[in-house]
Design a protein around this motif. Structure first.
Motif, short mmCIF file in Angstrom:
data_model
loop_
_atom_site.label_atom_id
_atom_site.label_comp_id
_atom_site.label_asym_id
_atom_site.label_seq_id
_atom_site.Cartn_x
_atom_site.Cartn_y
_atom_site.Cartn_z
N GLN A 286 0.81 -1.21 0.00
CA GLN A 286 0.00 0.00 0.00
C GLN A 286 0.85 1.28 0.00
O GLN A 286 0.36 2.35 -0.30
N ASP A 287 2.13 1.14 0.34
CA ASP A 287 3.03 2.29 0.39
C ASP A 287 3.76 2.56 -0.92
O ASP A 287 4.63 3.42 -0.98
N LEU A 288 3.40 1.83 -1.96
CA LEU A 288 4.08 1.98 -3.26
C LEU A 288 3.24 2.80 -4.25
O LEU A 288 3.45 2.71 -5.45
N ALA A 289 2.34 3.61 -3.73
CA ALA A 289 1.39 4.34 -4.57
C ALA A 289 2.02 5.25 -5.60
O ALA A 289 1.45 5.51 -6.64
N SER A 290 3.22 5.75 -5.35
CA SER A 290 3.84 6.68 -6.29
C SER A 290 4.65 5.97 -7.38
O SER A 290 5.10 6.61 -8.32
N ASN A 291 4.80 4.66 -7.28
CA ASN A 291 5.58 3.91 -8.25
C ASN A 291 4.81 3.75 -9.57
O ASN A 291 3.62 3.38 -9.56
N GLN A 292 5.46 3.99 -10.68
CA GLN A 292 4.79 3.93 -11.99
C GLN A 292 4.29 2.52 -12.35
O GLN A 292 3.26 2.38 -13.01
N ILE A 293 5.01 1.49 -11.92
CA ILE A 293 4.56 0.11 -12.19
C ILE A 293 3.25 -0.14 -11.45
O ILE A 293 2.30 -0.72 -12.01
#
Length: 104
Positions: A65-72
């Motif tokens: 849930q903390d990877l929201a800014s990742n383009q993938i």
């Protein structure tokens, strides 16, 4: 190691496509999750309510849930938006669940 759980909602009639897409998870997404400490990730389905129950084992203080800014991750959300309840940014509507019992 953290054990995290959350629920999401699948749109009616979308179980098979959801399952197919996850069975073919992108290698770059899987690597991203593992590189960010997610060692186990299971998703279960309740046919009566179309509720998805997700469980993760995560090292460190983060989760998927903390990877929201990742383009993938954003690309995956866009890919999955047609089969589940999503927020305006196409992230899944995700409700964290509190662990009440754990047996080792």
């Amino acid at each position: 190691m953290q054990r995290l759980a959350f629920k999401m909602k699948l749109n009616k009639g979308q179980k098979e496509i959801y399952k197919k897409r996850h069975n073919e998870i992108w290698p770059e997404l899987k690597a991203l999750l593992k590189d960010n400490g997610v060692s186990e990730y299971s998703i279960f389905f309740d046919e009566e309510t179309n509720t998805l129950f997700a469980f993760q084992k995560v090292s460190g203080n983060n989760s998927s849930q903390d990877l929201a800014s990742n383009q993938i991750v954003k690309k995956w959300w866009d890919f999955m938006a047609d089969v589940m309840e999503v927020n305006p940014d196409n992230s899944p509507v995700s409700i964290p669940l509190q662990e009440l019992f754990y047996m080792e």
